[in-house]
Design a protein around this motif. Sequence first.
Motif, PDB file in Angstrom:
ATOM      1  N   ALA A   7      48.312  93.132  33.313  1.00 37.85           N
ATOM      2  CA  ALA A   7      48.700  92.235  33.823  1.00 37.85           C
ATOM      3  C   ALA A   7      48.498  91.276  34.651  1.00 37.85           C
ATOM      4  O   ALA A   7      46.669  90.958  34.103  1.00 37.85           O
ATOM      5  CB  ALA A   7      49.043  92.489  35.900  1.00 37.85           C
ATOM      6  N   THR A   8      48.902  90.174  34.381  1.00 43.73           N
ATOM      7  CA  THR A   8      48.553  88.369  34.888  1.00 43.73           C
ATOM      8  C   THR A   8      48.003  88.444  36.091  1.00 43.73           C
ATOM      9  O   THR A   8      48.210  89.255  37.095  1.00 43.73           O
ATOM     10  CB  THR A   8      49.142  87.778  34.513  1.00 43.73           C
ATOM     11  N   ASP A   9      47.022  87.584  36.189  1.00 39.96           N
ATOM     12  CA  ASP A   9      45.948  87.731  37.304  1.00 39.96           C
ATOM     13  C   ASP A   9      46.913  86.402  38.256  1.00 39.96           C
ATOM     14  O   ASP A   9      47.151  84.792  37.456  1.00 39.96           O
ATOM     15  CB  ASP A   9      44.780  87.169  37.511  1.00 39.96           C
ATOM     16  N   GLU A  10      47.938  86.245  39.141  1.00 40.46           N
ATOM     17  CA  GLU A  10      48.488  85.479  39.707  1.00 40.46           C
ATOM     18  C   GLU A  10      47.528  84.657  41.121  1.00 40.46           C
ATOM     19  O   GLU A  10      47.648  85.699  42.057  1.00 40.46           O
ATOM     20  CB  GLU A  10      50.421  85.695  39.417  1.00 40.46           C
ATOM     21  N   THR A  11      48.016  83.496  40.952  1.00 40.61           N
ATOM     22  CA  THR A  11      47.416  82.801  41.752  1.00 40.61           C
ATOM     23  C   THR A  11      48.580  83.475  43.082  1.00 40.61           C
ATOM     24  O   THR A  11      50.117  83.231  43.173  1.00 40.61           O
ATOM     25  CB  THR A  11      46.919  81.782  41.788  1.00 40.61           C
ATOM     26  N   ALA A  12      47.865  83.251  44.649  1.00 38.73           N
ATOM     27  CA  ALA A  12      48.940  83.526  45.267  1.00 38.73           C
ATOM     28  C   ALA A  12      50.171  82.060  46.120  1.00 38.73           C
ATOM     29  O   ALA A  12      50.793  81.990  45.953  1.00 38.73           O
ATOM     30  CB  ALA A  12      48.413  83.320  46.932  1.00 38.73           C
ATOM     31  N   SER A  13      49.051  80.903  45.451  1.00 37.94           N
ATOM     32  CA  SER A  13      50.143  79.859  45.596  1.00 37.94           C
ATOM     33  C   SER A  13      51.231  79.728  44.721  1.00 37.94           C
ATOM     34  O   SER A  13      52.239  79.231  44.624  1.00 37.94           O
ATOM     35  CB  SER A  13      49.604  78.438  45.677  1.00 37.94           C
ATOM     36  N   ASN A  14      50.733  79.971  43.207  1.00 36.53           N
ATOM     37  CA  ASN A  14      51.546  80.504  41.556  1.00 36.53           C
ATOM     38  C   ASN A  14      52.842  80.684  42.931  1.00 36.53           C
ATOM     39  O   ASN A  14      54.166  81.061  42.615  1.00 36.53           O
ATOM     40  CB  ASN A  14      51.260  80.404  40.709  1.00 36.53           C
ATOM     41  N   MET A  15      52.737  82.463  43.248  1.00 36.67           N
ATOM     42  CA  MET A  15      53.380  83.632  43.600  1.00 36.67           C
ATOM     43  C   MET A  15      54.603  83.105  45.049  1.00 36.67           C
ATOM     44  O   MET A  15      55.931  82.626  44.561  1.00 36.67           O
ATOM     45  CB  MET A  15      52.745  84.789  44.000  1.00 36.67           C
ATOM     46  N   ALA A  16      53.466  81.805  45.413  1.00 38.01           N
ATOM     47  CA  ALA A  16      54.513  81.079  46.676  1.00 38.01           C
ATOM     48  C   ALA A  16      55.697  80.519  47.160  1.00 38.01           C
ATOM     49  O   ALA A  16      56.761  80.306  46.716  1.00 38.01           O
ATOM     50  CB  ALA A  16      53.767  80.717  47.829  1.00 38.01           C
ATOM     51  N   VAL A  17      55.144  78.986  45.026  1.00 36.37           N
ATOM     52  CA  VAL A  17      55.821  78.259  44.492  1.00 36.37           C
ATOM     53  C   VAL A  17      57.664  79.023  43.896  1.00 36.37           C
ATOM     54  O   VAL A  17      58.169  78.684  43.946  1.00 36.37           O
ATOM     55  CB  VAL A  17      55.448  78.045  43.242  1.00 36.37           C
ATOM     56  N   ALA A  18      56.599  80.554  43.614  1.00 32.70           N
ATOM     57  CA  ALA A  18      58.154  80.889  42.368  1.00 32.70           C
ATOM     58  C   ALA A  18      59.096  81.338  44.050  1.00 32.70           C
ATOM     59  O   ALA A  18      60.424  81.671  43.116  1.00 32.70           O
ATOM     60  CB  ALA A  18      57.153  81.893  41.586  1.00 32.70           C
ATOM     61  N   ALA A  19      58.575  81.813  45.052  1.00 38.66           N
ATOM     62  CA  ALA A  19      58.950  82.783  45.954  1.00 38.66           C
ATOM     63  C   ALA A  19      60.382  81.701  46.089  1.00 38.66           C
ATOM     64  O   ALA A  19      61.324  81.972  46.373  1.00 38.66           O
ATOM     65  CB  ALA A  19      59.171  83.097  47.048  1.00 38.66           C
ATOM     66  N   GLY A  20      59.594  80.274  46.441  1.00 37.10           N
ATOM     67  CA  GLY A  20      60.149  79.067  46.884  1.00 37.10           C
ATOM     68  C   GLY A  20      61.712  78.384  45.976  1.00 37.10           C
ATOM     69  O   GLY A  20      62.665  78.408  47.019  1.00 37.10           O
ATOM     70  N   ARG A  21      60.980  78.816  44.608  1.00 36.58           N
ATOM     71  CA  ARG A  21      62.462  77.995  43.459  1.00 36.58           C
ATOM     72  C   ARG A  21      63.559  78.990  43.871  1.00 36.58           C
ATOM     73  O   ARG A  21      64.877  78.436  43.903  1.00 36.58           O
ATOM     74  CB  ARG A  21      61.469  78.087  42.919  1.00 36.58           C
ATOM     75  N   GLU A  22      63.428  80.218  44.546  1.00 35.81           N
ATOM     76  CA  GLU A  22      64.451  81.218  43.927  1.00 35.81           C
ATOM     77  C   GLU A  22      65.152  81.355  45.142  1.00 35.81           C
ATOM     78  O   GLU A  22      66.168  81.643  45.320  1.00 35.81           O
ATOM     79  CB  GLU A  22      63.359  83.235  43.555  1.00 35.81           C
ATOM     80  N   ALA A  23      64.354  81.512  46.330  1.00 37.65           N
ATOM     81  CA  ALA A  23      64.524  81.185  47.573  1.00 37.65           C
ATOM     82  C   ALA A  23      65.227  79.796  47.604  1.00 37.65           C
ATOM     83  O   ALA A  23      66.899  79.992  48.388  1.00 37.65           O
ATOM     84  CB  ALA A  23      64.520  81.334  48.603  1.00 37.65           C
ATOM     85  N   LEU A  24      65.683  78.397  47.357  1.00 33.95           N
ATOM     86  CA  LEU A  24      65.919  77.746  47.122  1.00 33.95           C
ATOM     87  C   LEU A  24      67.550  78.047  46.285  1.00 33.95           C
ATOM     88  O   LEU A  24      68.123  77.444  46.496  1.00 33.95           O
ATOM     89  CB  LEU A  24      65.900  76.041  46.721  1.00 33.95           C
ATOM     90  N   GLN A  25      66.889  78.382  45.429  1.00 28.64           N
ATOM     91  CA  GLN A  25      67.990  78.367  43.852  1.00 28.64           C
ATOM     92  C   GLN A  25      69.169  79.624  44.889  1.00 28.64           C
ATOM     93  O   GLN A  25      70.292  79.473  44.557  1.00 28.64           O
ATOM     94  CB  GLN A  25      66.769  79.200  42.499  1.00 28.64           C
TER      95      GLN A  25
END
Length: 97
Positions: A7-25
């Motif tokens: 697995a790749t090491d994902e930072t908490a902020s990158n995951m938060a950005v991805a979740a925010g983008r998906e939620a808005l979409q």
Amino acid sequence: MHLQNGATDETASNMAVAAGREALQRAMVPPDTVNVVVEYSIMPQEYLVPVWNMGNKVQAEVGAPKSFVVGFSGGGSSNILVAVSSAIALTSENETV
């Protein structure tokens, strides 16, 4: 960086950005209409300085430049309660939020 299990090491902020983008979409909300970003996390941020907050990164990277950012990290598992309480207070005080 790759972990032993591949697995790749994902930072908490990158995951938060991805979740925010998906939620808005999913909600079909244009990012530039977001009024508030509320972020209360358990873990310390990526940069251990008092002025860096994951919410600021989310705000910038999802494209919500006009939003007000409220956040705190390192407070433990009760932070979710503070985050929800803050969001409720903000939205009940101002109907445009």
